[in-house]
Structure formats: structure tokens, C-alpha cells
Design an enzyme around this catalytic site. Sequence first.
Site, PDB file in Angstrom:
ATOM      1  N   THR A   1      82.483   8.383 -63.765  1.00  0.00           N
ATOM      2  CA  THR A   1      81.207   8.980 -64.500  1.00  0.00           C
ATOM      3  C   THR A   1      80.805  10.247 -63.642  1.00  0.00           C
ATOM      4  O   THR A   1      80.921  10.451 -62.228  1.00  0.00           O
ATOM      5  CB  THR A   1      80.083   8.273 -64.595  1.00  0.00           C
ATOM      6  OG1 THR A   1      79.461   7.865 -63.191  1.00  0.00           O
ATOM      7  CG2 THR A   1      80.419   6.863 -65.480  1.00  0.00           C
TER       8      THR A   1
ATOM      9  N   TRP B   1      56.553   9.845 -78.308  1.00  0.00           N
ATOM     10  CA  TRP B   1      58.028  10.187 -77.877  1.00  0.00           C
ATOM     11  C   TRP B   1      58.132  11.654 -78.507  1.00  0.00           C
ATOM     12  O   TRP B   1      58.206  11.978 -79.599  1.00  0.00           O
ATOM     13  CB  TRP B   1      58.857   9.427 -78.357  1.00  0.00           C
ATOM     14  CG  TRP B   1      58.828   7.984 -77.338  1.00  0.00           C
ATOM     15  CD1 TRP B   1      58.494   6.853 -77.910  1.00  0.00           C
ATOM     16  CD2 TRP B   1      58.869   7.823 -75.857  1.00  0.00           C
ATOM     17  NE1 TRP B   1      58.515   5.857 -76.813  1.00  0.00           N
ATOM     18  CE2 TRP B   1      58.690   6.353 -75.812  1.00  0.00           C
ATOM     19  CE3 TRP B   1      59.242   8.645 -74.831  1.00  0.00           C
ATOM     20  CZ2 TRP B   1      58.833   5.856 -74.354  1.00  0.00           C
ATOM     21  CZ3 TRP B   1      59.286   8.165 -73.693  1.00  0.00           C
ATOM     22  CH2 TRP B   1      59.185   6.664 -73.114  1.00  0.00           C
TER      23      TRP B   1
ATOM     24  N   GLU C   1      82.781   5.341 -70.404  1.00  0.00           N
ATOM     25  CA  GLU C   1      82.825   3.881 -70.535  1.00  0.00           C
ATOM     26  C   GLU C   1      83.487   3.610 -71.750  1.00  0.00           C
ATOM     27  O   GLU C   1      83.717   2.591 -72.023  1.00  0.00           O
ATOM     28  CB  GLU C   1      81.462   3.225 -70.574  1.00  0.00           C
ATOM     29  CG  GLU C   1      80.818   3.429 -69.164  1.00  0.00           C
ATOM     30  CD  GLU C   1      79.843   4.913 -69.011  1.00  0.00           C
ATOM     31  OE1 GLU C   1      79.001   4.799 -67.899  1.00  0.00           O
ATOM     32  OE2 GLU C   1      80.157   5.764 -69.530  1.00  0.00           O
TER      33      GLU C   1
ATOM     34  N   LYS D   1      57.427  11.626 -72.861  1.00  0.00           N
ATOM     35  CA  LYS D   1      56.276  10.934 -73.485  1.00  0.00           C
ATOM     36  C   LYS D   1      54.874  11.549 -73.189  1.00  0.00           C
ATOM     37  O   LYS D   1      54.586  11.808 -72.149  1.00  0.00           O
ATOM     38  CB  LYS D   1      56.218   9.495 -72.763  1.00  0.00           C
ATOM     39  CG  LYS D   1      55.270   8.513 -73.298  1.00  0.00           C
ATOM     40  CD  LYS D   1      55.418   7.161 -73.104  1.00  0.00           C
ATOM     41  CE  LYS D   1      54.699   6.302 -74.116  1.00  0.00           C
ATOM     42  NZ  LYS D   1      54.773   4.798 -73.494  1.00  0.00           N
TER      43      LYS D   1
END
Length: 538
Positions: free
Chosen positions: A181, A439, A326, A434
Amino acid sequence: MMNTPLLLSSMIERAEQYFPGKQVISRTLGGIQRFTYKEIAERTRRLASALEKLGMQKGDKVGTFAWNHHRHLEAYFAVPCRGALLHMVNIRLSPEHLVYVINHAEDKILLVDEDLLPLIERIQEQLETVECYVIMSDQKEVPNTTLPNAFSYEALLDVGDPTMPFLHDLDENTPAGMCYTSATTGMPKGVIYTHRSLVLHTLSLGLADSFGIREEDVIMPVVPMFHVNAWGMPYAGTWFGATQVYPGPGLSPAVIAQLIEEEKVTVTAGVPTIWLGLLKELEENPRDVSSIRGLVSGGSAAPKGMIRAFIEKHQIPFYQGYGMTETSPLVSLSKLTTTRAEKEKDQAIDIIATQGLVVPGLEVRVVNEDGDVPRDSKTMGELIIRGPWIADSYYRDDRSKNTFKDGWLYTGDIAVQDEHGYIQITDRTKDLIKSGGEWISSVNLENALMSHEAIFEAAVIAVPHEKWQERPVACIVLKDAYKQKITKEEIIDYLKPQFAKWWLPDEIIFMDEIPKTSVGKFLKRELREQLKDFFVKP
């Protein structure tokens, strides 16, 4: 049914047998080179033979440190088709991360492009497992280097066995490839791909409702071959017999445009920053790119304005994909179903700007603390995935338990689904803002900002706020023609009709460049560090 293993050798052998005259076009430091599949197959066998003479055995790790070209393609098959594992090392990692991934993977042999030698020479003393280096160059002489046990790729091929057989008795679950990654936080995590997973992923790229790669195509993977197998395009191109174009080192929008025009590329794929650059190039220096039947974008959200420009101004079919290291990487693609194309023609750009429908073979869910969320386009949750080309753990890494749970990959991406099942990534869990208990999606704000005609790039981050906990701040790069000609207030006014008042950024910061990860994603961690002392007062 016959229990025949799914192996990568079937791909290169099929190309060799049925498409011996089809071409692999490779741009190297020496210019454009052209090889037939017959020649590529022979060179691949020679490479496998040469690597074994250098000590490669079944199960060994062989690293590549290279651009997109024919030699990298040959390594894609030569190493795994003899039972070893190919580790595609990200050339844009920091020295610290390079040392970590090469040592962690335990690479025994490292194939290095000539122009990238300085990057490896600087860290050679820290590499614990590399026994020899193979220098990939158009020349047969080993270039000047401080690396020990260095060999010339082309000279090795001269003495390699052109009849070296590929192995057919491997277990299909044998590890074949490995990528790490890009590590926005912590050290990179290793993901291993098996022969079986790569074969099944490649089959998915041939589906008509996926990439639809076929023999008549001319494909050009712009996404690096060190990044999640160039999204599987080298394997698909080889297996299906498509002509392949590899753009090589020193990549620029002008080079991409030139190759599309001259080689009549039909399918290409890359990250949004690449396509933003190409769009700018086409506006300044028009080229004939009418051969493209599919331009795929992935890695991060594509701005709607860019999508619209490709589709409406340049008549280039544009698709947005979703995936991760992944996931090999393909998970979904934003193609319109016939139902949506007929009923929602006016919303086509909005639909294409989503991450689309999951491809056949995989399952996805969107979950929050209450379980699976409704498909209402507004209830957010974490996207989780499972399927035969999805990793089930990280390589020798305790962090696996935080990501792989109960047979599912927890992506860390926050998403919604509409009634048709189309996925819309709204943010990363760590990038959600937030504010006052509610959100705010940084991705939605970024997409809206980059649809403004004056804005080239935009990244939105959260900064601490004394009253509201966090507030959004937008970092913006203007197009050259608009620099010093547009105000913060004009940008806020542009956003007002699209969002609730409390979603609007508290500050617009003009920048010359937004920092990016090694694969072209906005590096918000660095932005947050740059602005760590930036507090918006209540």
C-alpha cells in the site's frame, strides 16, 4: 469437472500460440521499440532462465523497480511462471519506505531501470536480503553503478534459454505477485496475489460491463505497473491478445496524447491527476484521440467537470472505477445500465461520477453501527468487500486484524448506495469532517470545487475549531489563466447553492501545488501538518 489449475502461464502461452504477430509497443529511454508476442514470449523464457542462473528458486521474491515498459511486462510472467513471486516496488516511496518494503518482502533479486539507479544506490547499504541487481537498459553493457553484483538485463537474455518451460504443476494458490500500500499513515502494508486470484481478476477485466478488454483493442496502462499490477491490464492484454502500449519513463500529458494519437489507443486507465493533465494538454494542443472507446479513472474521485469535458467536448467515453491494493484492484465501475441510460439520461454525468456497480464475482455491503444501511443515497456506512481476488490478510503484519474481519475486507471508505446499488464513496473514515456533531464529506466538497472552471485541483481538510470541533478548509490550485483573477468569496458563492450553509468551507487557501501520495492521491496528512496551527475562531 477437470481440476485444472488457474495459472499465469496460460496467459503468455495463449498469446504466443494464437497472437504471435500482435505487438507490444514500448517507449524506453532509447525511443519506441516494437515486439511481437512471439518475441515477448521468447524473451520471457530467457529471462526466467537467466534469473534461475542467478539463484531464483520457487518461493523467492524478485523485486522490480521500474517504469511501464516491455521488460517489466516480461518480468510479470517470467518470475511467477517459474514459481517465484514478483514484488513490484513503488518507485515513488520515500527512502525510508523503500528500505522497509524491500527488506520486509525479503527480495532476493532486484530488477532496476537504468535511470532509477541513484534511488537504489542511496539505500543499498540498508538492503538486507538483495543478493544481486539486474539493470534494465537498452544497452548490453552494465552502466556505471556502485551497486554490487550488477548484471545487464539484455546481456542476461542473450545467454538465457529460449526454450525454458513455464511450470504447469504449480498449485493455483501459489503466491505470484506482491504490492505494498502507498501508506498515508505508518509503514506500507504488503498484499500478496495468487495465480488464482490474478486469473479470476483478469477474467473480470474482459467482461463487457467491466473494462471489456478484447483482442481488437490497443490498451495503454498509464497507471504504473508498480501500482496494483497496473490494475491488471498487462495480464488482460496478454491473455486476450490485445496490442499493448507502454508509455515508459518521463511520462507527461503530451507523451500520453501523442501515443494515443499515433498508436490509436482504444482503452487506457490512470488516476484523475493524470487525466486532468491530459485534458489541459488537449485544450492547449489538440490531438486526434477519437480512437479511445474507454478511459478509466480510479484511485480517487474524478471531478464532474473533468468527466463532462471528456464526454461532451472530446466525445471520449469516461468511466470511474473503484478498487484498492487489497482488491487486485477492480471492485466496481460506473457504467450506466440500460434502465438508467433510458430514464436518467440527464443525470448521466452524476451517475458516471459515482464508483458504480460492483463487478460480477464480488460482494459488497455498506455497514454502520446499526448494520447494513438502506440504499437511499444518504445513509453513510463503511464499505466492506469479499470475493476471490480480495486479500484476506496483510503479509507478515499485525494490522491485518483491524482490516480483515469475519471473511470481509473493511475498506475504511465511507460510502452510500442508491436504490440501484451504485456505490458513492463519500470519504475515508479518517478524512470525514465532524462539525457540531454532524458529518461533512470532504470528497463531495472537492468534487464540487473542481467542477468550477477556474479550479485545477482542490483538497478539503478538517481543522480544529473551538466551538464546532472541526471545520472544513479548502486548499485550491487555480488554473493558470485564472490566477489572481478570482476571489475566495466568488468560490464560496459558487458552492452556496449546492450545500447547506454549515457545509461551506470556513476558509479558501490558494496554493501553487497540493501534495500528493506516490500514486497521485491528495496527501491530506501533509496538508493537515502544514495547517496544524490554522484555527478558525468561532
